[in-house]
Design a protein around this motif. Structure first.
Motif, PDB file in Angstrom:
ATOM      1  N   PRO A  19      -3.963   2.856  -4.483  1.00  0.00           N
ATOM      2  CA  PRO A  19      -4.608   1.826  -3.653  1.00  0.00           C
ATOM      3  C   PRO A  19      -5.621   2.383  -2.652  1.00  0.00           C
ATOM      4  O   PRO A  19      -6.058   1.671  -1.756  1.00  0.00           O
ATOM      5  CB  PRO A  19      -3.410   1.221  -2.921  1.00  0.00           C
ATOM      6  CG  PRO A  19      -2.492   2.384  -2.705  1.00  0.00           C
ATOM      7  CD  PRO A  19      -2.685   3.311  -3.885  1.00  0.00           C
ATOM      8  N   LEU A  20      -5.991   3.656  -2.783  1.00  0.00           N
ATOM      9  CA  LEU A  20      -6.842   4.289  -1.775  1.00  0.00           C
ATOM     10  C   LEU A  20      -8.261   3.727  -1.737  1.00  0.00           C
ATOM     11  O   LEU A  20      -8.937   3.804  -0.705  1.00  0.00           O
ATOM     12  CB  LEU A  20      -6.924   5.803  -2.027  1.00  0.00           C
ATOM     13  CG  LEU A  20      -5.815   6.667  -1.408  1.00  0.00           C
ATOM     14  CD1 LEU A  20      -6.032   8.117  -1.780  1.00  0.00           C
ATOM     15  CD2 LEU A  20      -5.802   6.507   0.105  1.00  0.00           C
ATOM     16  N   PHE A  40       0.835  -1.199   0.000  1.00  0.00           N
ATOM     17  CA  PHE A  40       0.000   0.000   0.000  1.00  0.00           C
ATOM     18  C   PHE A  40       0.869   1.248   0.000  1.00  0.00           C
ATOM     19  O   PHE A  40       0.628   2.195  -0.775  1.00  0.00           O
ATOM     20  CB  PHE A  40      -0.927  -0.011   1.223  1.00  0.00           C
ATOM     21  CG  PHE A  40      -1.727   1.256   1.391  1.00  0.00           C
ATOM     22  CD1 PHE A  40      -2.920   1.433   0.722  1.00  0.00           C
ATOM     23  CD2 PHE A  40      -1.260   2.290   2.203  1.00  0.00           C
ATOM     24  CE1 PHE A  40      -3.662   2.592   0.868  1.00  0.00           C
ATOM     25  CE2 PHE A  40      -1.989   3.462   2.349  1.00  0.00           C
ATOM     26  CZ  PHE A  40      -3.185   3.615   1.682  1.00  0.00           C
ATOM     27  N   LEU A  41       1.896   1.283   0.852  1.00  0.00           N
ATOM     28  CA  LEU A  41       2.767   2.456   0.950  1.00  0.00           C
ATOM     29  C   LEU A  41       3.514   2.697  -0.357  1.00  0.00           C
ATOM     30  O   LEU A  41       3.609   3.839  -0.843  1.00  0.00           O
ATOM     31  CB  LEU A  41       3.748   2.274   2.101  1.00  0.00           C
ATOM     32  CG  LEU A  41       3.133   2.139   3.508  1.00  0.00           C
ATOM     33  CD1 LEU A  41       4.219   1.839   4.539  1.00  0.00           C
ATOM     34  CD2 LEU A  41       2.372   3.405   3.883  1.00  0.00           C
ATOM     35  N   THR A  71     -11.319   1.999  12.671  1.00  0.00           N
ATOM     36  CA  THR A  71     -10.032   2.554  13.122  1.00  0.00           C
ATOM     37  C   THR A  71      -8.900   2.179  12.170  1.00  0.00           C
ATOM     38  O   THR A  71      -8.102   3.031  11.755  1.00  0.00           O
ATOM     39  CB  THR A  71      -9.707   2.044  14.537  1.00  0.00           C
ATOM     40  OG1 THR A  71     -10.774   2.417  15.423  1.00  0.00           O
ATOM     41  CG2 THR A  71      -8.403   2.643  15.037  1.00  0.00           C
ATOM     42  N   THR A  72      -8.849   0.889  11.803  1.00  0.00           N
ATOM     43  CA  THR A  72      -7.768   0.420  10.921  1.00  0.00           C
ATOM     44  C   THR A  72      -7.847   1.090   9.556  1.00  0.00           C
ATOM     45  O   THR A  72      -6.840   1.570   9.018  1.00  0.00           O
ATOM     46  CB  THR A  72      -7.859  -1.111  10.751  1.00  0.00           C
ATOM     47  OG1 THR A  72      -7.806  -1.736  12.032  1.00  0.00           O
ATOM     48  CG2 THR A  72      -6.701  -1.622   9.899  1.00  0.00           C
ATOM     49  N   ALA A  73      -9.049   1.141   8.978  1.00  0.00           N
ATOM     50  CA  ALA A  73      -9.208   1.740   7.649  1.00  0.00           C
ATOM     51  C   ALA A  73      -8.914   3.235   7.686  1.00  0.00           C
ATOM     52  O   ALA A  73      -8.290   3.779   6.757  1.00  0.00           O
ATOM     53  CB  ALA A  73     -10.627   1.488   7.144  1.00  0.00           C
ATOM     54  N   THR A  74      -9.320   3.929   8.759  1.00  0.00           N
ATOM     55  CA  THR A  74      -9.077   5.370   8.867  1.00  0.00           C
ATOM     56  C   THR A  74      -7.588   5.668   8.982  1.00  0.00           C
ATOM     57  O   THR A  74      -7.078   6.612   8.358  1.00  0.00           O
ATOM     58  CB  THR A  74      -9.820   5.943  10.094  1.00  0.00           C
ATOM     59  OG1 THR A  74     -11.219   5.675   9.957  1.00  0.00           O
ATOM     60  CG2 THR A  74      -9.614   7.447  10.194  1.00  0.00           C
ATOM     61  N   LYS A  75      -6.870   4.868   9.789  1.00  0.00           N
ATOM     62  CA  LYS A  75      -5.415   5.057   9.913  1.00  0.00           C
ATOM     63  C   LYS A  75      -4.725   4.865   8.569  1.00  0.00           C
ATOM     64  O   LYS A  75      -3.860   5.661   8.180  1.00  0.00           O
ATOM     65  CB  LYS A  75      -4.851   4.074  10.944  1.00  0.00           C
ATOM     66  CG  LYS A  75      -5.185   4.414  12.389  1.00  0.00           C
ATOM     67  CD  LYS A  75      -4.571   3.400  13.337  1.00  0.00           C
ATOM     68  CE  LYS A  75      -4.878   3.742  14.795  1.00  0.00           C
ATOM     69  NZ  LYS A  75      -4.325   2.732  15.730  1.00  0.00           N
ATOM     70  N   THR A  76      -5.107   3.812   7.856  1.00  0.00           N
ATOM     71  CA  THR A  76      -4.496   3.558   6.546  1.00  0.00           C
ATOM     72  C   THR A  76      -4.818   4.693   5.577  1.00  0.00           C
ATOM     73  O   THR A  76      -3.943   5.145   4.809  1.00  0.00           O
ATOM     74  CB  THR A  76      -5.024   2.226   5.977  1.00  0.00           C
ATOM     75  OG1 THR A  76      -4.700   1.167   6.884  1.00  0.00           O
ATOM     76  CG2 THR A  76      -4.412   1.931   4.615  1.00  0.00           C
ATOM     77  N   LEU A  77      -6.039   5.179   5.626  1.00  0.00           N
ATOM     78  CA  LEU A  77      -6.452   6.276   4.752  1.00  0.00           C
ATOM     79  C   LEU A  77      -5.673   7.554   5.060  1.00  0.00           C
ATOM     80  O   LEU A  77      -5.200   8.251   4.146  1.00  0.00           O
ATOM     81  CB  LEU A  77      -7.946   6.514   4.913  1.00  0.00           C
ATOM     82  CG  LEU A  77      -8.633   7.460   3.933  1.00  0.00           C
ATOM     83  CD1 LEU A  77      -8.434   6.994   2.502  1.00  0.00           C
ATOM     84  CD2 LEU A  77     -10.121   7.557   4.256  1.00  0.00           C
ATOM     85  N   GLY A  95     -11.472  -0.084 -13.339  1.00  0.00           N
ATOM     86  CA  GLY A  95     -12.364   0.911 -13.946  1.00  0.00           C
ATOM     87  C   GLY A  95     -12.961   1.844 -12.918  1.00  0.00           C
ATOM     88  O   GLY A  95     -13.122   3.046 -13.162  1.00  0.00           O
ATOM     89  N   VAL A  96     -13.278   1.314 -11.740  1.00  0.00           N
ATOM     90  CA  VAL A  96     -13.800   2.155 -10.660  1.00  0.00           C
ATOM     91  C   VAL A  96     -12.749   3.168 -10.228  1.00  0.00           C
ATOM     92  O   VAL A  96     -13.041   4.352 -10.003  1.00  0.00           O
ATOM     93  CB  VAL A  96     -14.228   1.283  -9.461  1.00  0.00           C
ATOM     94  CG1 VAL A  96     -14.662   2.158  -8.292  1.00  0.00           C
ATOM     95  CG2 VAL A  96     -15.352   0.341  -9.873  1.00  0.00           C
ATOM     96  N   ALA A  97     -11.488   2.717 -10.108  1.00  0.00           N
ATOM     97  CA  ALA A  97     -10.404   3.610  -9.690  1.00  0.00           C
ATOM     98  C   ALA A  97     -10.207   4.746 -10.685  1.00  0.00           C
ATOM     99  O   ALA A  97      -9.972   5.898 -10.304  1.00  0.00           O
ATOM    100  CB  ALA A  97      -9.113   2.813  -9.532  1.00  0.00           C
TER     101      ALA A  97
END
Length: 626
Positions: free
Chosen positions: A379-380, A348-349, A400-406, A469-471
């Motif tokens: 990858p957002l 992801f990074l 929490t996990t998704a927000t931190k990654t975002l 396609g969505v991205a």
């Protein structure tokens, strides 16, 4: 049969006049005709060869009697012989029926269907039989179909499933909840089943059981529409709310007395036994399908989509929900995948850094293909969709996990956007950068549609390939890259407008994906309500500046539409642009066949102001046409 005079003709004395007119004229005078009024009057010996000209109502007693006495039976078309043809596809024309009987050398052994000792000519139904048959029995007029749909719609709130336990001959036990169950010998024996599976060209001593188990009102509506507008069997197989079993016998019990119908005649009992009696009746005909002779009949059980376990307890004896709620096992796989996607992984990074650098370069180079490449790399979308699931199910760990990654992804994008801007000696606002500086409510619409597509693609592995396609559609990284450029230039307008576009995409995707997961049954509404209200609140707040920006866009387009091609004293306005709206700054090319002086320019400006009913600043380019 070699000699037709070997037959004894049996008929209903009450319909003798009709018999005389429609049948006797076709018979040889040497035939014996025996009249009777009840089964008790029959004195024919065993192993007789008998022709029957009787209505359905008489056959329920006569056919078991014929089986008991080992008669070989031929059937002549009777005006009231209707249900019989559902299970016995014999000729309905008297001449064809007689010819078929004459040409038959040996009687064919035919299977019979019984329910709790009652002979079944068409079908056995339990549960909501009206829901399964009414649509098929009506005529094909649009008005009739519309009335049926309206009447059923008013009853949707009362629709509920009942618990049933079905056990096959080989001991397979199915505990489920259903709106209705239908038992037939041949699928075309019932209006409900005739379009569900194809009719085979051979007969097997098997019972066809169809279980109708919609888990939501939306699935009931789908079923009703299929009843109204399906004229032939679907090539896609059974709907996911219908189960199908093939076996020789079925034993059905329920927690309460079972109300069922045998050929539309109502009965109530504590249990139901539906049985196929193989090779029970000798039929004098060549028209029946070929019989498969097998000592052991293989069972076919297709029930994977039926409610089971906890889902049965949640569905029975209560009104159906508007949408289908998946049980724990059905949710688990998608939930596990989204939990993994929410993690801040090394990949992801790396992808986040590369996507940001690529997008920033593409923006400076004004290259759409490069920016599209950055969209695909970004990858957002994964943590945003995971955040949507967390909001839906109020799962704090996932949120929490998704927000931190975002947040990590956003900070990386801003940092590398700023870094590349500082080392790039370019200050021009390219068209690709400018395209991210005026977000409107249309961008919210794009985000919502993309959120629906993203959630659906994540929930359905077979369409996951559409995520690229969505991205591309939602374009999450380019606005962040423009925001980084705005910081690097110390330009608040560039930063704020681009970041507003990113926030628009973010909240639009979260709300749309949350609603999509809800409608797909990943959570009951009472659990999702709080998260939906919060997401909706963010969307409303973000939509305020978007609506204002959209209003400006509409005003701008209207001004251009009014001015483009305007003619003032042989001077035509071309290539009209609005560079600023407060105050209104109009740029246009003035096309004329002669030089234009200041007085004429003043007149053009005056005419434009009169046309728009407001003051303007005019920037003009003069083009002379020769």
């Amino acid at each position: 049969m070699e000699n037709f005079t070997d037959y004894t003709v049996l008929y209903d004395a009450q319909n003798s006049e009709l018999f005389e007119s429609s049948v006797k004229a076709s018979l040889d005078e040497s035939w014996a005709i025996i009249a009777f009024e009840s089964v008790d009057m029959l004195t024919l010996p065993k192993d007789s060869q008998v022709l029957l000209w009787l209505p359905d109502s008489a056959l329920y007693a006569l056919i078991p009697y014929a089986v008991e006495h080992n008669w070989s039976v031929g059937f002549l078309p009777h005006p009231d012989l209707k249900r019989f043809y559902r299970s016995f596809p014999l000729p309905k024309n008297i001449e064809e029926a007689l010819a078929d009987i004459k040409e038959t050398q040996t009687a064919v052994l035919s299977d019979l269907l019984y329910c709790n000792g009652h002979l079944v000519l068409s079908s056995v139904m339990l549960g909501n039989s009206a829901m399964m048959t009414s649509a098929s029995n009506m005529d094909n007029s649009l008005w009739c179909k519309f009335k049926y749909l309206v009447s059923m719609t008013f009853n949707l709130s009362k629709v509920s499933l009942s618990p049933y336990t079905l056990q096959t001959e080989k001991g397979t036990i199915v505990n489920t909840a259903a709106l209705g169950v239908t038992f037939v010998y041949r699928p075309k024996s019932s209006d409900f089943t005739r379009y569900l599976v194809s009719e085979t060209e051979v007969d097997k001593a098997t019972l066809n059981t169809f279980v109708l188990a919609p888990r939501s009102i939306s699935e009931v509506v789908r079923f009703l529409l299929s009843r109204l507008f399906t004229g032939k069997r679907s090539s896609q197989g059974l709907a996911d709310y219908i189960g199908h079993m093939q076996t020789r016998t079925i034993h059905v019990v329920s927690a309460q007395p079972i109300t069922f119908t045998v050929d539309s005649e109502p009965y109530t009992d504590d249990a139901i036994d539906v049985v196929i009696e193989a090779d029970a009746l000798k039929v004098i005909s060549q028209a029946l399908p070929t019989k498969v002779v097998s000592e052991e009949v293989k069972e076919s059980i297709r029930i994977s989509s039926l409610p089971k376990g906890q889902a049965v307890k949640e569905l029975i004896n209560r009104p159906l929900p508007w949408i289908h709620h998946l049980d724990h096992e059905e949710v688990k796989e998608t939930f596990v995948n989204l939990k993994e996607n929410a993690q801040t992984s090394e990949s992801f990074l790396v992808l986040m850094v590369l996507a940001t650098l690529l997008a920033t370069v593409g923006l400076f180079a004004n290259s759409a293909p490069v920016i599209i490449g950055a969209m695909i790399l970004a990858p957002l979308m994964a943590p945003i969709i995971s955040l949507s699931m967390g909001v839906l199910r109020q799962n704090i760990d996932l949120i929490t996990t998704a927000t931190k990654t975002l947040l990590v992804g956003v900070l990386l994008a801003l940092f590398f956007g700023v870094l590349l801007t500082l080392i790039t000696p370019l200050q021009a606002v390219t068209s690709e950068i400018a395209a991210r500086l005026s977000p409107t409510i249309l961008d919210m619409a794009v985000a919502i549609i993309s959120g629906i597509a993203g959630a659906y693609a994540n929930a359905r592995s077979e369409v996951a390939k559409s995520l690229a396609g969505v991205a591309i559609a939602v374009a999450l990284v380019p606005p962040l890259a423009v925001s980084g450029i705005g910081i690097g230039w110390l330009d608040w307008h560039t930063f704020s407008e681009a970041f507003l576009l990113f926030i628009t995409n973010l909240v639009g995707i979260v709300l749309a994906a949350t609603l999509t997961f809800l409608f797909m049954g990943f959570s009951p509404f009472h659990l999702a309500r709080k998260g939906l209200l919060i997401a909706l609140g963010f969307v409303v707040v973000v939509s305020v500046p978007l609506f204002l920006s959209f209003a400006k866009l509409v005003d701008k387009q209207q001004i251009i539409s009014k001015l483009e091609g305007l003619n003032v004293d042989s001077i035509e306005l071309r290539d009209v642009q609005i560079k600023q709206q407060k105050p209104l700054y109009v740029s246009a090319t003035l096309l004329s066949n002669q030089n234009i002086d200041n007085n004429q320019l003043d007149e053009v400006k005056k005419q434009i102001e009169a046309q728009l009913n407001r003051e303007i600043q005019l920037e003009s380019k003069i083009a002379i046409l020769r």
